[in-house]
Design a protein around this motif. Structure first.
Motif, PDB file in Angstrom:
ATOM      1  N   ASP A   1       2.490  -5.969  -1.539  1.00 15.69           N
ATOM      2  CA  ASP A   1       1.070  -6.200  -1.282  1.00 15.69           C
ATOM      3  C   ASP A   1       0.287  -5.250  -2.185  1.00 15.69           C
ATOM      4  O   ASP A   1       0.410  -4.027  -2.064  1.00 15.69           O
ATOM      5  CB  ASP A   1       0.762  -5.921   0.192  1.00 15.69           C
ATOM      6  CG  ASP A   1      -0.701  -6.157   0.536  1.00 15.69           C
ATOM      7  OD1 ASP A   1      -1.292  -7.095  -0.017  1.00 15.69           O
ATOM      8  OD2 ASP A   1      -1.258  -5.387   1.349  1.00 15.69           O
ATOM      9  N   THR A   2      -0.476  -5.804  -3.123  1.00 17.15           N
ATOM     10  CA  THR A   2      -1.097  -4.988  -4.161  1.00 17.15           C
ATOM     11  C   THR A   2      -2.569  -4.704  -3.852  1.00 17.15           C
ATOM     12  O   THR A   2      -3.276  -5.520  -3.262  1.00 17.15           O
ATOM     13  CB  THR A   2      -1.008  -5.695  -5.526  1.00 17.15           C
ATOM     14  OG1 THR A   2      -1.677  -6.956  -5.447  1.00 17.15           O
ATOM     15  CG2 THR A   2       0.431  -5.920  -5.919  1.00 17.15           C
ATOM     16  N   HIS A   3      -3.004  -3.507  -4.276  1.00 16.37           N
ATOM     17  CA  HIS A   3      -4.397  -3.090  -4.155  1.00 16.37           C
ATOM     18  C   HIS A   3      -4.783  -2.342  -5.422  1.00 16.37           C
ATOM     19  O   HIS A   3      -3.948  -2.100  -6.306  1.00 16.37           O
ATOM     20  CB  HIS A   3      -4.591  -2.199  -2.922  1.00 16.37           C
ATOM     21  CG  HIS A   3      -4.227  -2.882  -1.638  1.00 16.37           C
ATOM     22  ND1 HIS A   3      -5.057  -3.764  -0.999  1.00 16.37           N
ATOM     23  CD2 HIS A   3      -3.087  -2.802  -0.884  1.00 16.37           C
ATOM     24  CE1 HIS A   3      -4.464  -4.212   0.100  1.00 16.37           C
ATOM     25  NE2 HIS A   3      -3.268  -3.647   0.193  1.00 16.37           N
ATOM     26  N   ALA A   4      -6.039  -1.952  -5.520  1.00 19.75           N
ATOM     27  CA  ALA A   4      -6.519  -1.284  -6.726  1.00 19.75           C
ATOM     28  C   ALA A   4      -5.854   0.070  -6.924  1.00 19.75           C
ATOM     29  O   ALA A   4      -5.488   0.434  -8.052  1.00 19.75           O
ATOM     30  CB  ALA A   4      -8.032  -1.119  -6.670  1.00 19.75           C
ATOM     31  N   ASP A   5      -5.663   0.846  -5.858  1.00 20.55           N
ATOM     32  CA  ASP A   5      -5.151   2.212  -5.980  1.00 20.55           C
ATOM     33  C   ASP A   5      -3.716   2.380  -5.500  1.00 20.55           C
ATOM     34  O   ASP A   5      -3.021   3.307  -5.928  1.00 20.55           O
ATOM     35  CB  ASP A   5      -6.049   3.183  -5.192  1.00 20.55           C
ATOM     36  CG  ASP A   5      -7.485   3.170  -5.692  1.00 20.55           C
ATOM     37  OD1 ASP A   5      -7.676   3.110  -6.929  1.00 20.55           O
ATOM     38  OD2 ASP A   5      -8.409   3.203  -4.857  1.00 20.55           O
TER      39      ASP A   5
ATOM     40  N   HIS B   1       0.079   0.287  -3.903  1.00 19.22           N
ATOM     41  CA  HIS B   1       0.861  -0.922  -3.637  1.00 19.22           C
ATOM     42  C   HIS B   1       1.793  -0.623  -2.469  1.00 19.22           C
ATOM     43  O   HIS B   1       2.297   0.503  -2.339  1.00 19.22           O
ATOM     44  CB  HIS B   1       1.705  -1.319  -4.855  1.00 19.22           C
ATOM     45  CG  HIS B   1       0.883  -1.662  -6.064  1.00 19.22           C
ATOM     46  ND1 HIS B   1      -0.374  -2.199  -5.979  1.00 19.22           N
ATOM     47  CD2 HIS B   1       1.169  -1.553  -7.389  1.00 19.22           C
ATOM     48  CE1 HIS B   1      -0.841  -2.406  -7.202  1.00 19.22           C
ATOM     49  NE2 HIS B   1       0.078  -2.014  -8.076  1.00 19.22           N
TER      50      HIS B   1
ATOM     51  N   GLN C   1       4.713   2.866   0.624  1.00 18.29           N
ATOM     52  CA  GLN C   1       3.457   2.783  -0.121  1.00 18.29           C
ATOM     53  C   GLN C   1       3.532   3.722  -1.315  1.00 18.29           C
ATOM     54  O   GLN C   1       3.916   4.876  -1.181  1.00 18.29           O
ATOM     55  CB  GLN C   1       2.270   3.161   0.770  1.00 18.29           C
ATOM     56  CG  GLN C   1       0.921   3.076   0.045  1.00 18.29           C
ATOM     57  CD  GLN C   1      -0.243   3.272   0.984  1.00 18.29           C
ATOM     58  OE1 GLN C   1      -0.551   2.400   1.789  1.00 18.29           O
ATOM     59  NE2 GLN C   1      -0.900   4.422   0.889  1.00 18.29           N
TER      60      GLN C   1
ATOM     61  N   TYR D   1      -4.644  -7.121  -9.373  1.00 17.17           N
ATOM     62  CA  TYR D   1      -4.192  -5.772  -9.007  1.00 17.17           C
ATOM     63  C   TYR D   1      -2.713  -5.548  -9.324  1.00 17.17           C
ATOM     64  O   TYR D   1      -2.303  -4.414  -9.580  1.00 17.17           O
ATOM     65  CB  TYR D   1      -4.430  -5.520  -7.518  1.00 17.17           C
ATOM     66  CG  TYR D   1      -5.887  -5.393  -7.135  1.00 17.17           C
ATOM     67  CD1 TYR D   1      -6.791  -4.755  -7.976  1.00 17.17           C
ATOM     68  CD2 TYR D   1      -6.352  -5.906  -5.934  1.00 17.17           C
ATOM     69  CE1 TYR D   1      -8.130  -4.641  -7.629  1.00 17.17           C
ATOM     70  CE2 TYR D   1      -7.687  -5.796  -5.572  1.00 17.17           C
ATOM     71  CZ  TYR D   1      -8.572  -5.163  -6.431  1.00 17.17           C
ATOM     72  OH  TYR D   1      -9.895  -5.045  -6.084  1.00 17.17           O
TER      73      TYR D   1
ATOM     74  N   ARG E   1      -1.453 -15.701  -1.553  1.00 22.09           N
ATOM     75  CA  ARG E   1      -1.946 -14.983  -0.378  1.00 22.09           C
ATOM     76  C   ARG E   1      -2.083 -15.939   0.806  1.00 22.09           C
ATOM     77  O   ARG E   1      -2.609 -17.050   0.669  1.00 22.09           O
ATOM     78  CB  ARG E   1      -3.296 -14.330  -0.677  1.00 22.09           C
ATOM     79  CG  ARG E   1      -3.209 -13.267  -1.761  1.00 22.09           C
ATOM     80  CD  ARG E   1      -4.544 -12.597  -1.988  1.00 22.09           C
ATOM     81  NE  ARG E   1      -4.477 -11.667  -3.105  1.00 22.09           N
ATOM     82  CZ  ARG E   1      -4.068 -10.412  -3.020  1.00 22.09           C
ATOM     83  NH1 ARG E   1      -3.704  -9.942  -1.841  1.00 22.09           N
ATOM     84  NH2 ARG E   1      -4.041  -9.632  -4.071  1.00 22.09           N
TER      85      ARG E   1
ATOM     86  N   ASP F   1      -1.117  -3.456   5.511  1.00 21.41           N
ATOM     87  CA  ASP F   1      -0.315  -3.443   4.290  1.00 21.41           C
ATOM     88  C   ASP F   1       1.163  -3.713   4.559  1.00 21.41           C
ATOM     89  O   ASP F   1       1.780  -4.526   3.853  1.00 21.41           O
ATOM     90  CB  ASP F   1      -0.496  -2.107   3.566  1.00 21.41           C
ATOM     91  CG  ASP F   1      -1.904  -1.970   2.997  1.00 21.41           C
ATOM     92  OD1 ASP F   1      -2.641  -2.974   2.995  1.00 21.41           O
ATOM     93  OD2 ASP F   1      -2.265  -0.857   2.559  1.00 21.41           O
TER      94      ASP F   1
END
Length: 411
Positions: free
Chosen positions: A22-26, A28, A44, A76, A96, A108
């Motif tokens: 699950d990816t995010h800007a800051d 994963h 994480q 991301y 998603r 997450d």
């Protein structure tokens, strides 16, 4: 972080595992499953090169990595996808889940385990991720900048025309009746006086600034198109040399296919990706298909532009469209069939490109024959300017090159 259940499951290298990210800007979040579906652990990591290394080491600590599913490989997760590909890890693009499918809440770890479960359950149906590297990535970023510049220029000319409607009579009457090009050039060269002097001078200043902005954007768009022409000629010479494929339409289709077009399983999958696959629309006694309004709309636009161009100046396409209309097809049905056929052709030009005829020696051959561009153009039914572009390698065209060379080398 969930503690790995290594006490229950053997973590020897022979054990195969799948992972979901699950990816995010800051950050994963990665979750690992065994091939039997047992949860092994989650972690994480930061969205940095060091974090990518930590993520891969975590997955491999449980055994041999079979597959990794990543959400957002074109956003991301782009950096992580490139890193895993460089490490020869097979990855898939995770779609998603819809909100209605999130019956167990959202976090997450939950999303990462859901991605891993989807990777394990649907390895053959999940799309392969784009590599996001090389010439195609260069084309993508330049194309995105050009698209925004085009939108900005359209907004500028719209604002100029709107401002002229409400401008003082002296300004409105002065620029009335000019076409767009002359209007921009004339406004850009004006000297309206101090902007703080009056409404008339303030309006003149505003129009001059808008006109100069329009000129700047035009120069930027031209430079981008020249750069794209070089890159597209390098990435897909066979496609750009085929009749109807322009620089922008070819670049758009290349970006849609990606730098690794082998990920496309068939020409039908490429057509579906471009929104050009037929959709059944039958009911009762009606048996028909309709346009596909899904897929990549930019790629669909490119196919549409190629279809319109060929309908206007290619005899083969005109004859095909005539046969379809004779069989009762509507205008929309004809366009759908044309776009589907062009998508099939584009797929093979990308995946199985044909050799492109050379053009470097055409000018020398013409000089040896003692012919001018006008004479050559009259003999083969082309425009002199078009042959000049062909000789200089500006606008390749395989069919025209073949016809031109045949005339130049004829006894």
């Amino acid at each position: 972080m969930t503690t790995p259940i290594t006490e229950l499951i053997d973590s020897s290298p022979e054990l195969e595992v799948v992972a979901g990210v699950d990816t995010h800007a800051d950050t994963h979040h990665v979750a690992v499953l065994s091939v039997t579906g047992a949860r092994l652990g989650d972690l994480q990591v930061p969205a940095t090169t060091g974090g990518y290394e930590q993520l891969l080491a975590f997955i491999r600590s449980f055994g041999t990595t079979r597959l990794v599913g990543i959400e957002g490989t074109s956003s991301y997760g782009a950096g992580l996808a490139r890193y895993l590909m460089s490490q020869e890890v097979e990855i898939r693009e995770i779609v998603r889940p819809r909100r209605a499918q999130r019956r167990h809440g959202k976090s997450d770890p939950i999303d990462a385990y859901a991605a891993a479960a989807q990777t394990l359950a649907e390895p053959e149906t999940l799309p392969m991720a784009k590599t996001g590297d090389g010439v195609i990535e260069q084309i993508r970023v330049l194309l995105a900048v050009r698209r925004s510049a085009i939108k900005a220029r359209v907004a500028v000319i719209r604002q100029i025309k709107s401002m002229l409607i409400t401008a003082p009579e002296a300004i409105r009457s002065r620029w009335e009746g000019l076409n767009e090009r002359c209007l921009v050039e004339s406004l850009a060269s004006t000297r309206p006086g101090p902007a703080t002097g009056s409404v008339t001078t303030a309006t003149g200043h505003a129009l001059r600034r808008l006109a100069r902005r329009h000129q700047y954007l035009t120069v930027e768009i031209t430079e981008l198109e020249d750069e794209l022409r070089i890159l597209v000629g390098r990435a897909a010479p066979a496609m750009i040399a085929r009749k109807g494929y322009g620089v922008i339409t070819t670049a758009t289709l290349l970006v849609t296919a990606g730098a690794n077009p082998e990920r496309l399983r068939s020409e039908a999958s490429f057509a579906a990706l471009c929104g050009a696959s037929p959709i059944p629309a039958s009911s009762g006694k009606t048996n028909r298909y309709r346009l596909n309004r899904g897929g990549d709309r930019q790629a669909n636009w490119a196919l549409h532009q190629i279809a319109l161009g060929r309908l206007s100046n290619e005899e083969r396409t005109q004859n095909y469209a005539g046969r379809l209309r004779a069989n009762g097809k509507s205008k929309k049905d004809v366009l759908r069939c044309l776009k589907r056929a062009i998508a099939r052709e584009a797929f093979h030009l990308i995946v199985h490109p044909e050799p492109v005829p050379a053009t470097e020696d055409l000018r020398d051959l013409r000089h040896q024959r003692g012919a001018t561009l006008v004479q050559a153009a009259m003999n083969i039914g082309a425009e002199p300017a078009r042959l000049s572009e062909l000789e200089r390698g500006k606008r390749p065209n395989a069919e025209l090159t073949t016809a031109y060379r045949a005339w130049l080398t004829a006894a």
